[in-house]
Motif scaffolding. Sequence first.
Motif, short mmCIF file in Angstrom:
data_model
loop_
_atom_site.label_atom_id
_atom_site.label_comp_id
_atom_site.label_asym_id
_atom_site.label_seq_id
_atom_site.Cartn_x
_atom_site.Cartn_y
_atom_site.Cartn_z
N VAL A 183 34.48 -16.23 -22.81
CA VAL A 183 33.07 -16.51 -23.08
C VAL A 183 32.22 -15.99 -21.94
N ALA A 184 30.95 -15.74 -22.25
CA ALA A 184 29.98 -15.29 -21.25
C ALA A 184 28.69 -16.05 -21.43
N ALA A 185 28.15 -16.59 -20.33
CA ALA A 185 26.82 -17.20 -20.33
C ALA A 185 25.87 -16.23 -19.67
N ALA A 186 24.83 -15.84 -20.39
CA ALA A 186 23.93 -14.79 -19.90
C ALA A 186 22.78 -15.32 -19.06
N THR A 187 22.60 -16.64 -18.97
CA THR A 187 21.61 -17.36 -18.15
C THR A 187 20.20 -17.41 -18.75
N SER A 188 19.86 -16.55 -19.73
CA SER A 188 18.55 -16.63 -20.38
C SER A 188 18.62 -15.87 -21.70
N ALA A 189 17.60 -16.09 -22.55
CA ALA A 189 17.56 -15.41 -23.85
C ALA A 189 17.42 -13.90 -23.68
N ASN A 190 16.57 -13.47 -22.75
CA ASN A 190 16.39 -12.03 -22.53
C ASN A 190 17.66 -11.39 -22.01
N HIS A 191 18.35 -12.06 -21.10
CA HIS A 191 19.59 -11.50 -20.58
C HIS A 191 20.69 -11.52 -21.64
N LEU A 192 20.66 -12.52 -22.52
CA LEU A 192 21.62 -12.54 -23.62
C LEU A 192 21.45 -11.32 -24.50
N ALA A 193 20.21 -10.97 -24.78
CA ALA A 193 19.94 -9.83 -25.64
C ALA A 193 20.49 -8.53 -25.07
N GLY A 194 20.58 -8.45 -23.73
CA GLY A 194 21.03 -7.22 -23.09
C GLY A 194 22.47 -7.25 -22.60
N LEU A 195 23.25 -8.26 -23.00
CA LEU A 195 24.62 -8.38 -22.51
C LEU A 195 25.44 -7.12 -22.84
N ILE A 196 26.19 -6.63 -21.87
CA ILE A 196 27.05 -5.46 -22.08
C ILE A 196 28.36 -5.92 -22.70
N PHE A 197 28.77 -5.26 -23.77
CA PHE A 197 29.98 -5.65 -24.49
C PHE A 197 31.23 -5.14 -23.77
N PRO A 198 32.29 -5.96 -23.72
CA PRO A 198 33.53 -5.51 -23.07
C PRO A 198 34.24 -4.48 -23.93
N HIS A 216 15.27 -15.27 -30.69
CA HIS A 216 14.94 -13.87 -30.45
C HIS A 216 16.09 -13.16 -29.74
N GLY A 217 16.67 -13.83 -28.75
CA GLY A 217 17.79 -13.24 -28.04
C GLY A 217 18.98 -13.01 -28.94
N ILE A 218 19.25 -13.97 -29.83
CA ILE A 218 20.36 -13.83 -30.77
C ILE A 218 20.13 -12.66 -31.71
N GLU A 219 18.92 -12.53 -32.22
CA GLU A 219 18.61 -11.43 -33.14
C GLU A 219 18.81 -10.08 -32.48
N ARG A 220 18.33 -9.95 -31.25
CA ARG A 220 18.45 -8.67 -30.54
C ARG A 220 19.91 -8.36 -30.22
N LEU A 221 20.66 -9.37 -29.77
CA LEU A 221 22.07 -9.14 -29.46
C LEU A 221 22.85 -8.81 -30.72
N SER A 222 22.57 -9.49 -31.82
CA SER A 222 23.25 -9.21 -33.08
C SER A 222 22.99 -7.78 -33.54
N ARG A 223 21.74 -7.35 -33.39
CA ARG A 223 21.39 -5.99 -33.78
C ARG A 223 22.13 -4.96 -32.93
#
Length: 274
Positions: A183-198, A216-223
Amino acid sequence: MIEASCDLTDFREVADEARRFLAMPRSRLQSQTLGAQRQPAAARGSPDAARRLFAMSQPIAGTLAERYIAGRGILLSTRERALRFHPACYYRDLVTGETRTLPALIAAVSGLDGRITGLQRTWLDPAGNGKAHLVDPRRSLGHLLGNGIWLGLQPGTPVPVMAAGEGFETMASLRTVMPALPVAAATSANHLAGLIFPPGCTRLYIAADADAAGRHGIERLSRRAGEAGILALVLQPRLGDFNDDLRHLGPAPLAAWLSDQLVPEDARLFRPSG
């Protein structure tokens, strides 16, 4: 580190604060800092400052940090290296400018290579009653975008299935009931949206957050995941968040609730037997 944590820029102010904290006379401090000045200071809020603070911290076993996370129902393997404890971490009031020291849980933010790029500080009540009574008891520093507080990541190893979310406690709660799931905790919604995939990731579970920024972060990360050919699935808590579920419903009900939301193959793989 005093410069970084207190937002000071003048060396004299840093030396004065160090002298006050250590209760040292000026002459003794000056003799000790002459050698320290030979090494370049870490820029305030930089990854170097984060790495130095992490190195100055200690393992959480037997500390207020361990007591704090246990009080949240979180149980993690002793092999988890992302968490440390600092008994006297500087806190600066952003309104008054006043500084003081408090114990803190230190969580390393790292890249996929395992190198620390930042960290998150959670200041704790010295009496052991949860977080410190501050307006903002949790702050991050360093390079956070794309990185995260990783639990269960083996650098350089493919991660076919993982979970990601905003908060450390949310993701640590998932890890508590499914200890084999990275698991990864990104610390904020904006950082979640930009998480780099392993590398090798094919399925990504995203822990839901109830607020607008979280959605909003979930939508951006999902996209982004879809564009990378990764199946993104959102996990919904029963209460406010997954730590609420863990504390108020218990580990077994949370594990069962999550299993119903996982792909059957993943439910068999990650849900502990019994």
